[in-house]
Motif scaffolding. Structure first.
Motif: not given
Lengths: 337, 337
Positions: B119-124, B227-235, B237-251
């Motif tokens: 339940t986190n992001i996998a990068v291959i 893969e796994g963006l969704r699962a990671a974002l449910e955690q 640490e991403f309970s604020s919009v800024q953190r979440m957007l930042e994550a989506v932006r960089h991933l």
DNA sequence: TCTAGCACTCTCGGGTGGCGAGTGCTAACC
DNA sequence: GGTTAGCACTCGCCACCCGAGAGTGCTAGA
């Protein structure tokens, strides 16, 4: 009855709301567009529009927000399209001509470009379960005991699969088998491949089976390209964590696939707009879709759509979706020729 | 000096924090784990751990949160790994054996499975710019005036490209050319292909060029599977919009690619953990990575990583990353054999 | 039919105060 | 010396209140 003035006013409300994402007040309308009337008059007209179900106010002391019905009318009668400029056309077309001449690459590229252009989510899909027929089979010797089966489909895709063999085969036997497969299977589908496999044995059977599986795969694959999540999420409608999470949760390829309208019903060259509740799925209640279909002269083979909040720049999005769909269609035709 | 008791306490703090995502209080530690001492004692020990830079409190009246240094010690000395159970191994391996024997498919599948499992992001990623050599070329007649060039690479990938010709070629000429291409190009790279193309003319040159381009492409592609963006974002640490957007932006795939360590430096079978500030990029300051490499006996060819908040289940993630990397390596070897 | 004026409603932001969670410190104890 | 109980203290969180501002609907008059 909707007077001309009220229709124009509705147009302004939608334009303004699309632009600012905040409820539109009578004052804002009077200030931005030099209407010859006072805010009081505008207010009474807005009240009528509200009675007729085109707009609503989120709360008593707020401006107006378009309802689905308002967007519908806007899209059908009021809005002005912003055509794709020549420069923009050239920029887009150029990228396609630089890419590999491969349907899959084109579709991926189209999704990326479209998403970037309209800053919303682009979804491109080849529908599942469609009748894809074989145009060509070739067998390529890879190693002593494995063969690459290459199938060219009528929609231009090239699929491949490795079949491992029980014993070495020579080149000539492969050529014979390839001719036989072609003779029997060109123009037909996986079922025919399995029938043929029954008649064969050993390695020939394996190869025929691999071919049938390849055709199966072509059915199921229905590759879906989704791009633009990031751009879409930056929009103000996703300014709460719940809305954002909900969006991310639902925007999975396989889920989107089922919400796209059937390309056959849209027809090449046409665009269809699906607004809010007109979408079946409950989670799409405040999303809109601009959908078009692409294909070659034999018919539509896929769907190309832009997905975004109902507050979407329809006049800008629609021509761009249409343009990209047409571009892909023409590339497809050129490829098949 | 870090006493044994304090190390154990640090382990409990990290475990607890990983589990609850809230600062860990002395009371919580005493209650959950029957330590033989009172909360006051725990407090004084926690104060020492804080002095030593392993943990910190977000504000005066809060519990403790691990710092990067604390996680580091935890990962290296304290934590217990949770090995991949036999059933889990079988479930995962089964899916690979059912999939197409194609590196690209395997990697995509691996990313999906791994992301789901931890339940986190996998990068291959297959690293870019690597020296990929040709194992095999075949030419397949498609239509009268186009030929499919099929190249099998040493890392098992099969690439294809359509070359359109000026005039019809017959099957025999193609076979001759294919043999010639193989003789000259097997074991070499795009540069050799271009040299050969210079020596040829007309359609033969086109085909040789297409082959060279194919090898070029194999370089650049460096396909990355995320893969796994969704699962990671449910955690949490991403309970604020800024953190979440930042994550989506960089991933984005291309951005991630540059932050992955070089697989050569890790070595097959090994795992490396990169915690918080140990990541170069500023936006990864509170992310951690568990990285491993895969490849065949000739060396590492790619990176497989899990990316998540520093508050990550290291003991659970590490064995799973290692297992999937090993699995892919063994599949690769079997394929090459 | 349009307009000016006005009363009314509702949201939003800032400020306040009480509560609870946790800590550090100190003095006593084993 | 290490451990413990007790206590004062700090600080975030939350609920609440209040005033300002935005925008409306209504009414009376032009």
């Amino acid at each position: 009855m909707l007077t001309k003035r009220r229709a124009a006013l509705l147009g302004l409300v939608v334009d303004e709301y699309i632009d600012t994402a905040t409820p539109v007040s009578s004052r804002a309308l009077a200030a931005r567009h030099g209407l010859g009337v006072s805010t009081a008059t505008i207010r009474s007209e807005l009240a009528r529009l509200e009675d007729e179900g085109y707009i609503a106010q989120p709360h008593t002391s707020a401006g107006r927000v378009p309802l689905d019905r308002g967007y519908r009318l806007y899209v059908e009668e009021i809005m002005a399209e912003e055509p794709v400029g020549l420069n923009e056309q050239r920029t887009i077309a150029h990228q396609f001509h630089q890419a590999e001449p491969r349907l899959d690459d084109w579709l991926g590229l189209a999704a990326t470009l479209l998403a970037g252009s309209v800053t919303n989510i682009a979804v491109i899909a080849r529908p599942q379960g469609q009748d894809v027929r074989l145009r060509h089979v070739q067998l390529v010797e890879l190693t002593a005991d494995s063969v690459l089966v290459v199938a060219v489909l009528e929609d231009g895709r090239v699929l491949q699969r490795i079949a491992s063999l029980g014993q070495p085969v020579d080149q000539d036997a492969l050529a014979v088998l390839a001719r036989r497969l072609s003779a029997r299977l060109v123009g037909s589908d996986a079922a025919a491949g399995r029938v043929l496999a029954e008649e064969l044995a050993g390695d020939e059977q394996r190869i025929a089976l691999a071919t049938a599986e390849l055709l199966d795969e072509s059915h199921q694959a229905g590759e879906t390209y989704v791009e633009g999540l990031r751009a879409a999420l930056e929009q103000p409608e996703f300014s709460s964590v719940q809305r954002m999470l909900e969006a991310v949760r639902h925007l999975q390829a396989y889920e989107l696939l089922h919400t796209l309208p059937d390309p056959q019903q849209i027809g090449r060259g046409a665009t269809r707009v699906v607004i809010g509740h007109e979408n079946g799925s409950p989670w799409l209640q405040d999303w809109s879709m601009v959908v078009s279909a692409f294909g070659d002269r034999d018919g539509a083979v896929g769907t190309i759509a832009v997905l975004g909040p109902t507050r979407m720049r329809y006049g800008y999005t629609i021509p761009r979706v249409r343009y990209v769909a047409a571009l892909i269609s023409s590339l497809l035709e050129r490829m098949h020729r």
